[in-house]
Design an enzyme around this catalytic site. Structure first.
Site, short mmCIF file in Angstrom:
data_model
loop_
_atom_site.label_atom_id
_atom_site.label_comp_id
_atom_site.label_asym_id
_atom_site.label_seq_id
_atom_site.Cartn_x
_atom_site.Cartn_y
_atom_site.Cartn_z
N LYS A 89 0.45 -1.39 -0.25
CA LYS A 89 0.13 0.33 0.07
C LYS A 89 0.75 1.52 0.15
CE LYS A 89 -3.61 2.02 0.50
NZ LYS A 89 -2.99 2.53 -0.99
N GLN A 110 7.23 3.86 4.04
CA GLN A 110 5.49 3.51 3.77
C GLN A 110 5.64 2.18 4.68
OE1 GLN A 110 4.10 5.62 1.73
NE2 GLN A 110 2.13 5.56 2.71
N LYS A 113 6.05 3.58 8.46
CA LYS A 113 4.20 4.43 8.77
C LYS A 113 3.05 3.43 8.92
CE LYS A 113 3.89 7.50 5.94
NZ LYS A 113 4.17 8.69 4.82
N LYS A 125 5.14 1.47 -3.19
CA LYS A 125 5.46 2.81 -4.12
C LYS A 125 5.29 3.06 -5.62
CE LYS A 125 4.67 7.79 -1.85
NZ LYS A 125 4.55 8.57 -0.71
N GLY A 164 -2.68 8.32 -4.11
CA GLY A 164 -2.07 9.49 -4.79
C GLY A 164 -0.43 9.73 -3.74
N ASP A 165 0.19 10.19 -4.68
CA ASP A 165 1.14 11.38 -4.00
C ASP A 165 1.28 12.50 -4.45
OD1 ASP A 165 3.29 10.67 -1.70
OD2 ASP A 165 4.42 11.37 -3.84
N SER A 376 -6.74 5.08 4.03
CA SER A 376 -7.11 4.85 2.20
C SER A 376 -7.01 3.14 2.89
CB SER A 376 -5.55 4.72 2.05
OG SER A 376 -5.06 5.48 0.92
P1 NDP Z 1 0.96 17.81 -4.30
O1 NDP Z 1 1.38 17.65 -5.79
O2 NDP Z 1 -0.68 18.43 -3.86
O3 NDP Z 1 1.54 19.23 -3.86
C1 NDP Z 1 2.61 19.31 -3.55
C2 NDP Z 1 2.82 20.45 -3.04
O4 NDP Z 1 4.31 20.96 -3.16
C3 NDP Z 1 2.90 21.63 -4.10
O5 NDP Z 1 1.98 23.21 -3.35
C4 NDP Z 1 4.74 21.35 -4.11
O6 NDP Z 1 4.63 22.55 -5.45
C5 NDP Z 1 5.90 21.35 -3.39
N1 NDP Z 1 6.23 21.13 -4.44
C6 NDP Z 1 6.95 19.75 -4.45
N2 NDP Z 1 7.19 19.38 -5.11
C7 NDP Z 1 8.47 20.51 -4.51
C8 NDP Z 1 9.86 20.90 -4.44
N3 NDP Z 1 10.51 20.73 -5.31
N4 NDP Z 1 10.33 22.17 -4.35
C9 NDP Z 1 8.86 23.04 -3.70
N5 NDP Z 1 7.87 22.70 -3.84
C10 NDP Z 1 7.64 21.36 -3.58
O7 NDP Z 1 1.17 16.89 -3.43
P2 NDP Z 1 0.94 16.84 -1.29
O8 NDP Z 1 -0.28 17.99 -1.11
O9 NDP Z 1 0.05 15.55 -1.72
O10 NDP Z 1 2.42 15.93 -1.21
C11 NDP Z 1 3.25 16.95 -0.28
C12 NDP Z 1 3.40 15.69 0.47
O11 NDP Z 1 3.20 15.15 1.27
C13 NDP Z 1 4.61 14.80 -1.13
O12 NDP Z 1 6.05 14.63 0.17
C14 NDP Z 1 4.23 13.74 0.24
O13 NDP Z 1 4.70 12.06 -0.22
C15 NDP Z 1 3.50 13.73 1.40
N6 NDP Z 1 3.01 12.74 1.62
C16 NDP Z 1 1.17 13.07 0.67
C17 NDP Z 1 -0.32 12.10 1.52
C18 NDP Z 1 -1.03 12.41 0.63
O14 NDP Z 1 -2.34 11.49 1.28
N7 NDP Z 1 -0.91 13.29 -0.85
C19 NDP Z 1 0.31 10.86 2.49
C20 NDP Z 1 1.01 11.19 2.63
C21 NDP Z 1 2.75 12.41 2.40
P3 NDP Z 1 3.96 23.05 -7.43
O15 NDP Z 1 2.38 23.55 -6.77
O16 NDP Z 1 4.79 24.46 -7.19
O17 NDP Z 1 3.92 22.14 -7.45
O1 2IT Z 2 3.62 8.65 1.62
C1 2IT Z 2 1.91 8.30 1.79
O2 2IT Z 2 1.14 8.16 2.55
C2 2IT Z 2 0.90 8.76 0.53
N1 2IT Z 2 1.15 9.38 -0.21
C3 2IT Z 2 -0.92 7.67 0.71
C4 2IT Z 2 -0.79 6.62 0.16
C5 2IT Z 2 -1.66 5.85 0.45
O3 2IT Z 2 -1.76 4.74 -0.26
O4 2IT Z 2 -3.17 6.61 0.73
#
Ligand code: NDP
Ligand code: 2IT
Length: 444
Positions: A89, A110, A113, A125, A164-165, A376
């Site tokens: 997952k 992961q 976590k 992943k 997603g990520d 999830s």
């Molecule tokens: P999104 O794509 O929705 O948003 C990512 C954000 O981070 C955007 O604002 C993006 O800017 C910015 N960003 C990405 N890369 C960079 C970089 N190299 N330098 C500066 N800013 C950057 O992703 P998420 O919000 O889903 O994910 C954000 C973080 O959270 C990641 O590390 C992900 O692994 C983690 N995460 C996500 C989960 C989820 O459920 N979605 C769960 C657990 C962890 P821009 O708009 O310019 O691209």
């Molecule tokens: O980093 C993370 O835990 C995620 N991007 C969410 C993974 C998931 O399966 O919901």
């Protein structure tokens, strides 16, 4: 040489040029020493060597045609890291920086976590170096369909369930699911983060950000404090950042800064989230526009300056290594009390040391952002039970899960003599369940 050091040295030798994977493995393995010393049977069973080697790595070509009729080729990845406690997952990341090292660091994190959530999910992943930014919906669809045309044979509701990520949100999950269903002729919970009209769960969109704030509040509560009245900085302006901001504001915090990959906004009056949502979610635009729309707000090109803004709480919610040693020092100098990681591995090893040496409460990603994957797993439960829970029901479960995560990492840190060290607590508590399951399964 000690067992953990030997495993780490071999890992670096056998996987050269994978700096992010080395970083995550270093953080994890060095904290597990007290546990493996108590359990010599782990070394005899080669447990750590097996933990750091993915069960399966899939790499594939993703050809697609852009709007100009040009053939494009991207790299696709799925790392099925560990299935000891449940089906693989973990999310899919679409970002030009994606490579095997990044997917492996994310996959390794992961595993622990997912174990911390207390739910039956293994670690995996995947992703691609495809950049959805600036692409039309048709191009994103063409890419997603091609990606799934290979991936479908490796995943399944009881085998491997992606989500997603970075760069993968509701739109991408929809296209990926549509193609999976078409090829397999199965309407099942093979992806999470699905739309509400085709099997998704309420709260999944908000879950990572909400969960991050729930565990932050829990840690503050344990210290007789709360988020009310606190000044907060949130990096990123994507899914995690937006819903962390919403929940923090609803608990009375003042969020003063956010960024995207080009630069940061500072709004001393408190971020107006509806405007950020309009810019980033609706228009898929740049955060820069915020300063043009809100008087009193400023925009600064470049990201790292955000950490020089004084705050009580910092919530890094963008990407790996966004807080380095200097940024951590700036935060400490300005009196930060708590740092909770919404992103995966946003703090470098040096930054973590700065926080810990200066008495900052530090909640590491694998605990702090576990609310996303936990929800999830709740989506998977609803899919297999053919049920649909209310927003309140899911939110209540999420809150309870985050509070349990806090209790477990706090308890494990204390038990092993490292009170308040949540890096130790999270790694140890996550590891023990996985190790117990792996020992039960024999050498596999
Ligand atoms: P999104 O794509 O929705 O948003 C990512 C954000 O981070 C955007 O604002 C993006 O800017 C910015 N960003 C990405 N890369 C960079 C970089 N190299 N330098 C500066 N800013 C950057 O992703 P998420 O919000 O889903 O994910 C954000 C973080 O959270 C990641 O590390 C992900 O692994 C983690 N995460 C996500 C989960 C989820 O459920 N979605 C769960 C657990 C962890 P821009 O708009 O310019 O691209
Ligand atoms: O980093 C993370 O835990 C995620 N991007 C969410 C993974 C998931 O399966 O919901």
């Amino acid at each position: 040489m000690k067992y953990v050091e030997r495993v780490l040295e071999n890992l670096k030798k056998q996987n050269p040029n994978e700096p992010e994977f080395h970083q995550a493995a270093t953080e994890i393995l060095t904290t597990l020493a007290p546990v493996v010393e108590q359990h010599p049977e782990y070394e005899a069973a080669g447990l750590l060597e097996r933990l750091v080697e993915p069960e399966r790595v899939i790499m594939f070509r993703v050809p697609w045609v852009d709007d100009g009729g040009k053939v494009r080729v991207n790299k696709g990845y799925r790392v099925q890291f560990n299935s000891a406690i449940g089906p693989y997952k973990g999310g899919l990341r679409f970002h030009p920086s994606v490579n095997l090292s990044i997917i492996k660091f994310l996959g390794l994190e992961q595993i622990l976590k997912n174990s911390l959530t207390g739910l039956p999910i293994g670690g995996g992943k995947g992703g691609s170096d495809f950049d959805p930014k600036g692409k039309s919906d048709r191009e994103v669809m063409a890419f997603c369909q091609s990606f799934m045309t290979e991936l479908y044979r490796h995943i399944g509701a009881d085998t491997d369930v992606p989500a997603g990520d970075i760069g993968v949100g509701g739109r991408e999950i929809g296209y990926l699911f549509g193609q999976y269903k078409r090829i397999r002729d199965e309407h099942v919970g093979v992806l999470t983060g699905r739309g509400l009209s085709y099997g998704g769960s309420l709260v999944r969109t908000e879950a990572t950000g909400y969960g991050l704030v729930y565990i932050t509040e829990e840690a503050l509560k344990a210290r007789g404090d709360s988020l009310k009245g606190k000044t907060v900085i949130i990096s990123g302006s994507g899914n995690v950042a937006i819903y962390a901001c919403q929940k923090a504001q609803s608990l009375g915090a003042k969020v003063v800064a956010m960024y995207d990959s080009n630069g940061y906004i500072y709004d001393p009056n408190g971020i107006k989230l509806d405007i950020v949502k309009d810019i980033k979610e609706v228009k898929r635009g740049r955060i820069k526009e915020y300063a043009q729309r809100v008087s009193g707000a400023t925009y600064t090109e470049g990201c790292s300056g955000i950490w020089n803004i004084p705050c009580d709480v910092a919530l890094p919610c963008a990407t790996q290594n966004e807080i380095d040693e200097n940024s951590a020092r700036a935060l400490v100098k300005n009196g930060v009390k708590l740092v909770a990681e919404g992103a995966n591995m946003p703090s470098t090893l040096e930054a973590i040391e700065v926080f810990q040496k200066n008495g900052v409460v530090f909640l590491p990603a694998k605990a702090a952002n576990a609310g996303g994957v936990a929800t999830s797993a709740l989506e998977m439960a609803q899919s297999s039970g053919r049920m649909f829970w209310s927003f309140e029901e899911v939110d209540e479960k999420l809150k309870e899960i985050m509070s349990n995560v806090y209790r477990n990492i706090d308890g494990a840190a204390k038990e092993y003599g490292f009170e308040g060290n949540y890096v130790m607590g999270a790694n140890i508590a996550g590891f023990i369940k996985v190790a117990t399951a792996m020992m039960a399964h024999g050498i596999v």
